[in-house]
Design a protein around this motif. Structure first.
Motif, short mmCIF file in Angstrom:
data_model
loop_
_atom_site.label_atom_id
_atom_site.label_comp_id
_atom_site.label_asym_id
_atom_site.label_seq_id
_atom_site.Cartn_x
_atom_site.Cartn_y
_atom_site.Cartn_z
N TRP A 43 5.09 11.84 -18.23
CA TRP A 43 3.92 12.28 -17.46
C TRP A 43 2.90 11.14 -17.39
N CYS A 59 1.01 22.98 -3.85
CA CYS A 59 1.86 22.52 -4.94
C CYS A 59 2.95 23.56 -5.17
N GLY A 249 0.09 12.49 -1.92
CA GLY A 249 0.16 11.16 -2.51
C GLY A 249 0.77 10.11 -1.61
N THR A 275 -1.02 17.88 -3.60
CA THR A 275 -0.04 17.08 -4.34
C THR A 275 1.37 17.22 -3.79
N ALA A 277 3.26 18.72 -5.52
CA ALA A 277 3.89 18.56 -6.84
C ALA A 277 5.06 19.54 -6.99
N THR A 281 4.29 11.76 -6.06
CA THR A 281 3.28 11.29 -7.01
C THR A 281 2.58 10.05 -6.45
N ARG A 286 4.17 6.40 -8.60
CA ARG A 286 5.16 6.92 -7.66
C ARG A 286 6.53 7.06 -8.34
N ASN A 290 4.74 14.80 -10.97
CA ASN A 290 3.43 14.99 -10.32
C ASN A 290 2.88 16.35 -10.69
N SER A 291 1.57 16.44 -10.75
CA SER A 291 0.87 17.69 -11.03
C SER A 291 -0.53 17.56 -10.45
N LEU A 294 -3.37 14.81 -10.97
CA LEU A 294 -3.33 13.46 -10.42
C LEU A 294 -4.00 13.36 -9.06
#
Length: 333
Positions: A43, A59, A249, A275, A277, A281, A286, A290-291, A294
């Motif tokens: 992470w 997300c 992203g 995101t 996600a 990312t 990258r 991803n979450s 970020l």
């Protein structure tokens, strides 16, 4: 997001405001992208928090990723520490649709979480065929759409999506698949108008066809292009029609110059941040998990490209988000 059928370690911090029985994620990212198993799955570190909170417009909490599986509560806590005090989680195949509905219906679901469901365009093609990529049977498309329509009437459902067209993973030359995507897209458009909900669009290599269908059928009043991928000309066409563009992203990627040019063409009154996600990312992480926490990295690029001071950019992006979904989240003064 990619179509799911294509291809726990708990935190020691304070307990989240989420039921301990929150459903386990439906799948891992590797389930749809086997190549991702060789990437860095650690992470990324938590960035500096935003000076004013924003909402993650899109997300997928139904996915697990990373060396350590984060619970729903941990995703929410990390996001809050980063200045992301709301998330819209999206379910886009029947399994994820049911998962999302169960999460949002739980009385202990965090108040910052809302969601939406739909049949992803690539999933629509599979339902028309009757089997997934592994040959397992699927209900027909009409039955899948009927279940989506029913669950969208449940608690905390605020958007119809993601729906649209994808000519990247599903060939436009496949007549049955093309017809299924178009039929599903039109059904979701009608459903959004019936329920008076915003529509989140998945548009991959299909800008012209998406535009034609929206104009022919009549776009919902609040139409959002999730993970916008068009150029400056298409961005202007969308903004001129009163539609909204949500940037993920990808806008931070080195090779995304046309995407940054598109962002520069529209005012922040038409821009949201997301995101997608666990995918997409932002730079410099990258390829890693991803979450929502970020999002500050993506917001920094949005502020830079639009020539807006970061606090003001956050305020304006949040105001745009709330103009689409309503004041569902309480921002700091």
């Amino acid at each position: 997001m990619p179509s799911p059928n294509e291809t726990e370690t708990a935190s020691t911090s304070a307990a989240p405001t989420v039921a301990s029985a929150a459903p386990e994620p439906v799948r891992r990212r590797e389930d749809i992208d086997p190549r991702s198993s060789s990437r860095d799955r650690s992470w990324p570190p938590e960035p500096e928090p935003l000076p004013f909170p924003v909402i993650d417009n899109h997300c997928h909490l139904d996915f697990a990723d990373g060396e350590q599986h984060l619970t729903v509560g941990e995703h929410v806590r990390r996001a809050a520490r980063a200045g992301v005090d709301g998330q819209i989680t999206i379910g886009s195949d029947l399994e994820a649709v049911r998962w999302t509905a169960a999460l949002l219906a739980d009385p202990a679901c965090p108040p910052s979480l809302v969601g939406g469901v739909a049949i992803h365009p690539n999933e629509a093609a599979l339902h028309a065929r009757g089997t997934d990529h592994d040959g397992r049977p699927l209900v027909d498309l009409d039955a899948a759409l009927a279940e989506v329509a029913e669950l969208l009437r449940g608690p905390r459902m605020v958007v119809v999506g993601e729906t649209g067209l994808d000519w990247f993973r599903t060939s436009r030359k496949d007549e049955r698949a093309r017809a299924a995507q178009i039929d599903a897209f039109r059904a979701h458009i009608a459903l959004a108008k019936e329920l008076d909900l915003p529509l989140q669009i998945h548009d991959r290599d299909a800008h012209r066809d998406v535009l034609e269908i929206l104009e022919a059928d009549g776009a919902p009043e609040r139409t959002v292009f999730h993970c916008f991928s068009g150029d400056a000309e298409f961005a202007r066409a969308c903004a001129d029609r009163g539609w909204y563009l949500s940037f993920a992203g990808t806008v931070t990627f080195k090779n995304s110059v046309p995407l940054r040019e598109a962002l520069a063409q529209v005012g922040l009154d038409r821009v949201m941040v997301e995101t997608d996600a666990p995918f997409l990312t932002p730079v410099p992480y990258r390829g890693r998990p991803n979450s929502s926490y970020l999002i500050p990295l993506t917001m920094a690029t949005i502020a830079e490209v639009t020539g807006t001071e970061l606090t003001e950019a956050c305020r304006r992006v949040r105001a745009t988000t709330e103009s689409v979904y309503g004041a569902l989240w309480t921002a700091a003064a």
